[in-house]
Write a protein that holds these residues in place. Structure first.
Motif, mmCIF file in Angstrom:
data_model
loop_
_atom_site.group_PDB
_atom_site.id
_atom_site.type_symbol
_atom_site.label_atom_id
_atom_site.label_comp_id
_atom_site.label_asym_id
_atom_site.label_seq_id
_atom_site.Cartn_x
_atom_site.Cartn_y
_atom_site.Cartn_z
ATOM 1 N N UNK A 1 10.848 -5.658 -3.280
ATOM 2 C CA UNK A 1 10.776 -6.186 -1.952
ATOM 3 C C UNK A 1 11.772 -5.534 -1.004
ATOM 4 N N UNK A 2 11.217 -4.989 0.017
ATOM 5 C CA UNK A 2 12.046 -4.212 0.945
ATOM 6 C C UNK A 2 11.620 -2.750 0.861
ATOM 7 N N UNK A 3 10.869 -2.351 0.146
ATOM 8 C CA UNK A 3 10.738 -0.724 0.191
ATOM 9 C C UNK A 3 9.598 -0.183 -0.866
ATOM 10 N N UNK A 4 8.815 0.707 -0.593
ATOM 11 C CA UNK A 4 7.886 1.247 -1.400
ATOM 12 C C UNK A 4 8.605 2.254 -2.671
ATOM 13 N N UNK A 5 8.637 1.760 -3.951
ATOM 14 C CA UNK A 5 9.157 2.493 -4.789
ATOM 15 C C UNK A 5 10.744 2.080 -4.817
ATOM 16 N N UNK A 6 10.993 1.106 -4.044
ATOM 17 C CA UNK A 6 12.478 0.701 -4.049
ATOM 18 C C UNK A 6 13.268 1.577 -3.147
ATOM 19 N N UNK A 7 12.660 2.658 -2.372
ATOM 20 C CA UNK A 7 13.670 3.440 -1.709
ATOM 21 C C UNK A 7 12.757 4.078 -0.540
ATOM 22 N N UNK B 1 -3.786 -12.660 -11.616
ATOM 23 C CA UNK B 1 -2.568 -12.634 -12.147
ATOM 24 C C UNK B 1 -1.683 -11.509 -11.428
ATOM 25 N N UNK B 2 -0.379 -12.370 -10.940
ATOM 26 C CA UNK B 2 0.560 -11.265 -10.115
ATOM 27 C C UNK B 2 0.891 -10.335 -10.623
ATOM 28 N N UNK B 3 0.946 -9.120 -9.968
ATOM 29 C CA UNK B 3 1.436 -7.656 -10.580
ATOM 30 C C UNK B 3 2.730 -7.661 -9.663
ATOM 31 N N UNK B 4 3.903 -7.476 -10.512
ATOM 32 C CA UNK B 4 5.105 -7.483 -9.763
ATOM 33 C C UNK B 4 5.855 -5.806 -10.181
ATOM 34 N N UNK B 5 4.928 -5.251 -10.829
ATOM 35 C CA UNK B 5 5.585 -4.010 -11.075
ATOM 36 C C UNK B 5 4.505 -2.847 -11.843
ATOM 37 N N UNK B 6 4.601 -1.757 -11.867
ATOM 38 C CA UNK B 6 3.956 -0.905 -12.360
ATOM 39 C C UNK B 6 3.701 -1.283 -13.949
ATOM 40 N N UNK B 7 4.654 -1.877 -14.287
ATOM 41 C CA UNK B 7 4.469 -2.206 -15.856
ATOM 42 C C UNK B 7 3.557 -3.288 -16.074
ATOM 43 N N UNK C 1 6.331 -6.885 -3.544
ATOM 44 C CA UNK C 1 6.556 -6.268 -4.743
ATOM 45 C C UNK C 1 5.255 -6.063 -5.387
ATOM 46 N N UNK C 2 5.194 -4.999 -6.326
ATOM 47 C CA UNK C 2 3.841 -4.780 -7.038
ATOM 48 C C UNK C 2 3.850 -3.376 -7.479
ATOM 49 N N UNK C 3 2.907 -2.776 -7.788
ATOM 50 C CA UNK C 3 2.675 -1.448 -8.150
ATOM 51 C C UNK C 3 2.082 -0.562 -7.021
ATOM 52 N N UNK C 4 3.133 0.337 -6.631
ATOM 53 C CA UNK C 4 2.665 1.035 -5.541
ATOM 54 C C UNK C 4 1.761 2.209 -5.921
ATOM 55 N N UNK D 1 -6.475 -7.005 -6.550
ATOM 56 C CA UNK D 1 -6.110 -7.404 -5.080
ATOM 57 C C UNK D 1 -4.920 -6.433 -4.677
ATOM 58 N N UNK D 2 -4.933 -5.816 -3.502
ATOM 59 C CA UNK D 2 -3.675 -4.927 -3.029
ATOM 60 C C UNK D 2 -3.571 -4.915 -1.590
ATOM 61 N N UNK D 3 -2.455 -4.339 -1.149
ATOM 62 C CA UNK D 3 -2.052 -4.692 0.262
ATOM 63 C C UNK D 3 -2.112 -2.906 0.632
ATOM 64 N N UNK D 4 -3.208 -2.725 1.559
ATOM 65 C CA UNK D 4 -3.204 -1.291 1.942
ATOM 66 C C UNK D 4 -2.053 -0.946 2.891
ATOM 67 N N UNK D 5 -2.115 0.464 3.289
ATOM 68 C CA UNK D 5 -1.221 1.040 3.950
ATOM 69 C C UNK D 5 -0.709 0.299 5.412
#
Length: 422
Positions: free
Chosen positions: A333-339, A377-383, A347-350, A401-405
């Protein structure tokens, strides 16, 4: 009682941040830290991750570590880097006597035991990964080329070469099927016949029993043997990907020994003093005196029989894996890839890249998107994404389900393709 453990598999040969290439496979994230504190990154594929992740703690406050193929310049433990374990029945009061014959190769990899020219039924398993190479061990089960190994030895590989140590002959190999939960895989050698096989003993191991572990120690292209003794049976260890927020993977019913198994031994035999296989070398402590862990051969062969019979189950996957066709990193939350990227992204898989002609491309998923759910099922990470897809087969339809750019949430049914990696 808890024990720090590490899967001991494949060594890898392309150095990225002191290890194999960065990446995430469809069944798990890969980045890890060795006992000396250096960061290691695994490689594999359908979705690739960032490198250089740091260690975390789980809800008990204990450290958890990640899967990795390498440490140092291209060599290291397999997946399940640092973990905890609990004793089962039959633990002895002493630790027994193991070999302390550890040495270091020129490239920094650890070698253990005594080199032997060949070993009946034992093969070296060399893999090509998307960003590197790996090396492990396997056992010939049938004269026509059925080979048993750990799944983490071949996981994420794009090609597999197997070398019969008794003849020196090389074979290309494919994965017939695998059981990631029990870390077992069956390979099929192309064009093989008349091979010498290992001799197995399905009887339970005994505490205090002398054993010999055999494997491609350090991934040096040679077979080594190291001695030890059984110190406990029915052991359970929990191994967790470093950046995962889940509870990790449980391996149960393991044999614990004092044999100094090191990277490259994974998939090799744990034998009694008569040369009969009683287990498959799978894990080892990552610091202090080395304790080896092996899957009992009776358990591994039961899984292998199911795989070769083509019987799918919750744990056993037969044939090719499914692929969404994206490369991903974690989003916080707050950034793509955390950075980087748009503040406030969920949050999710970027999605860092999309494979042309793949399932994701056909669905309209683009680079810069964030995948947030699969089949609700919620995806909170690439894992999470990898785990959600790990049991699927090519041709399966899932709702992504995804959020586009632009920040718009989208959802559609996607037909999964065929993975190009094991």
């Amino acid at each position: 009682m808890t024990t720090a453990t590490a899967k001991i598999a494949a060594t890898a040969v392309a150095a990225v941040a002191l290890a194999a290439s960065p990446g995430m496979v469809a069944t798990g994230l890969a980045a890890a830290r060795t006992s000396d504190g250096t960061t290691v990154v695994d490689s594999s594929t359908i979705a690739s991750s960032t490198e250089g992740q740091t260690d975390q703690t789980d809800q008990t406050g204990q450290p958890t570590w990640a899967r990795h193929h390498g440490y140092g310049y291209g060599h290291g433990y397999g997946y399940g880097g640092y973990a905890y374990g609990s004793d089962g029945y039959g633990q002895s009061s002493g630790q027994g006597t193991g070999s302390s014959d550890l040495s270091q190769a020129a490239d920094g990899s650890t070698i253990s035991g005594t080199e032997v020219a060949s070993m009946k039924g034992v093969v070296m398993v060399d893999t090509v990964l998307p960003d590197g190479r790996g090396a492990g061990t396997g056992m010939i089960l049938t004269a026509d080329g059925e080979v048993l190994t750990n799944y983490h030895v071949v996981e994420g590989s794009t090609s597999i070469t197997v070398i019969d140590t008794t003849t020196g002959r090389k074979y290309s190999a494919s994965v017939v099927g695998h059981d990631a939960a029990h870390d077992v895989a069956v390979l099929r050698l192309s064009g093989a016949s008349g091979l010498s096989t290992v001799t197995v003993d399905r009887s339970p191991a005994q505490v205090g029993q002398s054993v010999v572990a055999v494997g491609q120690g350090g991934g040096q292209g040679s077979i080594y043997r190291v001695t030890g003794s059984v110190t406990a049976l029915d052991q359970s260890i929990t191994a967790q990907d470093e950046t995962s927020v889940g509870s990790g993977e449980q391996l149960t019913g393991l044999i614990r020994t004092t044999a100094d198994v090191v990277p490259g031994y994974s998939g090799g035999p744990l034998m009694d003093t008569s040369g009969r296989v009683i287990g498959i070398d799978t894990a080892a402590t990552s610091s202090g005196d080395i304790d080896g862990y092996a899957v009992p051969i009776s358990q591994a062969l039961a899984i292998a029989d199911q795989i070769t019979a083509g019987v799918r189950s919750e744990d056993v996957h037969v044939g090719a894996r499914a692929a969404l066709g994206v490369q991903v990193t974690d989003v916080t939350v707050g950034g793509y890839g955390g950075s980087r990227g748009a503040t406030g992204m969920p949050s999710g898989a970027a999605v860092a890249d999309v494979v042309a002609g793949g399932a994701a491309a056909a669905a309209g998923i683009t680079a810069g998107s964030t995948i947030t759910a699969v089949d609700g099922d919620t995806v909170t990470s690439g894992t999470d994404l990898s785990e959600d897809l790990s049991d699927e087969y090519p041709g399966t339809r899932v709702t992504v389900t995804w959020t586009d750019p632009s920040g718009t949430t989208r959802s559609t049914s996607v037909t999964l393709g065929t993975s190009t990696v094991a």
